[in-house]
Design a protein around this motif. Structure first.
Motif: not given
Lengths: 147, 147
Positions: A77-79, A90, A92, A109, A130, A132, A136-141, B41, B43, B50-53, B57, B127
């Protein structure tokens, strides 16, 4: 006749990132250190750990990690943020950790920063912390891209 | 008469960083969002989170934090990597957390990535992860610079 400059080493941030994770998977310290920029202020933060600044400290930290064997880590899940001569990835990281019950997946992360110089692209910073549980790794993407 | 271009907004990575932390200290969401790059993008990873992108977010995550009040955070021991149009700052954030016994200091390790565009410098990535006790924050540094 115009002077012909030697070509830049073929590299992109994605290629450097691939070399980074393959070096971790092989516990190859030389290949790992080869991806880093020559800059004195390169920085590395391991999950839960202190920060390392400079090649000597970074190398020592990975040698200590590799003393426990190779790291079964896969970037997912590379951004990517791409700027001129700079790229921020970024990632995971899925780390398979051996346990008595068999391998378990742990999530880390990571932020990897790549800079471009006359040498080509190189890693300037690696900050890992570390994560989650995967869901839950990505919130509101918005518009996440599958990799 | 040559056409005169408007000057770039006066900014350096240090100035943007100062604006970032002052916005956190004031719980000023507009000032906070103003430091970020326009890139889709961008971040942000909060400690343990979690991460926000993307701006939406990221904004939502800081609004949620500010609902608990301003964040008494001070950047310390900043290490800077400067490349063309890109700067990476490694920051030890000292966060004063109110407790029943009075304010206690907690440490957060942050990596802030700044990129330069025609607008000037802006924050591309933040980060942050939980740090260790102050003395253990920097491991095996050579020639550390006091800030």
């Amino acid at each position: 006749m115009p002077r012909i400059k030697p070509p830049l080493p073929p590299s992109t941030p994605d290629e450097i990132e691939q070399q980074l994770y393959e070096a971790l998977q092989r516990a190859d310290i030389e290949a790992l250190m080869a991806v880093w920029s020559d800059d004195d202020e390169i920085v590395c933060v391991h999950p839960g750990g202190p920060r390392m600044v400079g090649a000597a400290a970074i190398r020592a930290s990975f040698e200590a990690l590799f003393a426990n064997g190779a790291i079964d880590v896969r970037p997912e899940k590379v951004r990517r943020l791409q700027a001129l001569n700079c790229a921020v990835h970024s990632v995971q990281e899925r780390v398979n950790v051996p346990t008595e019950q068999g391998p378990k997946a742990a999530w880390v992360m990571a932020t990897n920063v790549y800079v471009k110089s006359s040498r080509g692209w190189a890693l300037a910073a690696h900050h890992a912390s570390p994560g989650s549980p995967r869901e839950a790794q990505d919130a509101a993407e918005a518009g996440s891209t599958l990799h």
